[in-house]
Enzyme design. Structure first.
Site, short mmCIF file in Angstrom:
data_model
loop_
_atom_site.label_atom_id
_atom_site.label_comp_id
_atom_site.label_asym_id
_atom_site.label_seq_id
_atom_site.Cartn_x
_atom_site.Cartn_y
_atom_site.Cartn_z
N LYS A 15 0.83 -1.41 0.15
CA LYS A 15 -0.13 0.24 0.00
C LYS A 15 0.97 1.30 -0.19
O LYS A 15 0.64 2.26 -0.79
CB LYS A 15 -0.88 -0.07 1.20
CG LYS A 15 -1.78 1.32 1.43
CD LYS A 15 -2.98 0.97 2.58
CE LYS A 15 -2.25 0.16 3.76
NZ LYS A 15 -1.28 0.93 4.46
N LYS A 32 -0.37 10.55 5.64
CA LYS A 32 -0.81 9.44 6.54
C LYS A 32 -1.04 9.92 7.61
O LYS A 32 -0.26 10.33 8.70
CB LYS A 32 0.22 8.37 6.28
CG LYS A 32 -0.07 7.30 7.23
CD LYS A 32 0.93 5.99 7.00
CE LYS A 32 0.27 4.70 7.58
NZ LYS A 32 1.00 3.65 7.25
N GLY A 104 -2.75 -0.58 7.14
CA GLY A 104 -3.24 -1.95 7.19
C GLY A 104 -4.59 -2.04 6.48
O GLY A 104 -4.74 -1.59 5.33
#
Length: 209
Positions: A15, A32, A104
């Site tokens: 990812k 992020k 995740g």
């Protein structure tokens, strides 16, 4: 399309590397919002993305929460004595497109009663699902797509990472009724140049615009 969210079917599916490739291809900003534990390569995913995307550090927005323990954000926050407040996770302002990376998979908890997929729904931005091509990907991918759609999240498409497995990739897209955006091969020599080249050869930028 100003904001694109990137999630995965699991941890370690590629990812962050895909996010870097997309950020570089779009000339985007990167964010992020929650980093749990150090990235195994460069300390944080933000630093790694800046290097692999070939973007200036100013185009990387700082994390809202930078947690010490490398585990699910809800548990890492508890261990660190931090309370994650989803209300603080507002999309950062700025010029040009924004790539937002989750942690995740889509159902990873930010708190004991708030999942990343819930946060994606609040943001209201389309989501790209990153999936490995290895065994088990059909189940993981279809579950992720279903979980997102149940929350009203728009799935822009699915991006595969790994060696080609045509039947699995086609099956996921047919059953999940999702667009196959492309497949990023595993790169033995991973750097900004090889990643940009691989993305250009396997994806169409206009699918993300």
């Amino acid at each position: 399309m100003n904001t694109i969210v990137v999630t995965g079917t699991d941890t370690g599916v590629g990812k962050t590397v895909f996010s870097a490739a997309l950020t570089g291809a779009l000339g985007a900003r990167y964010w992020k919002p929650v980093q749990a534990g150090p990235d195994e390569y460069e300390g944080t995913d933000a630093l790694r993305v800046a290097r692999l995307a070939g973007i200036a550090p100013a185009r990387v927005h700082p994390e809202v929460y930078h947690l010490a323990t490398p585990c699910s954000p809800h548990r890492a926050a508890e261990i660190d004595g931090v309370t994650i407040d989803p209300a603080r996770l507002t999309l950062p302002a700025g010029t040009g497109p924004l790539v937002v990376e989750g942690a995740g998979g889509a159902l990873v908890p930010l708190t004991r009663d708030w999942l990343y997929a819930d946060q994606f729904a609040v943001w209201g931005a389309p989501v790209v699902v990153v999936a490995r091509t290895a065994l088990g990907t059909i189940n993981h991918s279809l579950l992720t797509i279903e979980a997102l759609r149940r929350r009203g999240v728009t799935v822009l498409g699915i991006a595969f990472v790994g060696d080609p497995v045509e039947d699995s990739e086609a099956t996921i897209c047919a059953i999940g009724q999702v667009r196959r955006l492309g497949r990023l091969p595993l790169l033995a020599d991973l750097n900004a140049e090889t990643l940009a080249s691989a993305f250009a050869a396997n994806f169409r930028v206009e699918d993300f615009a």
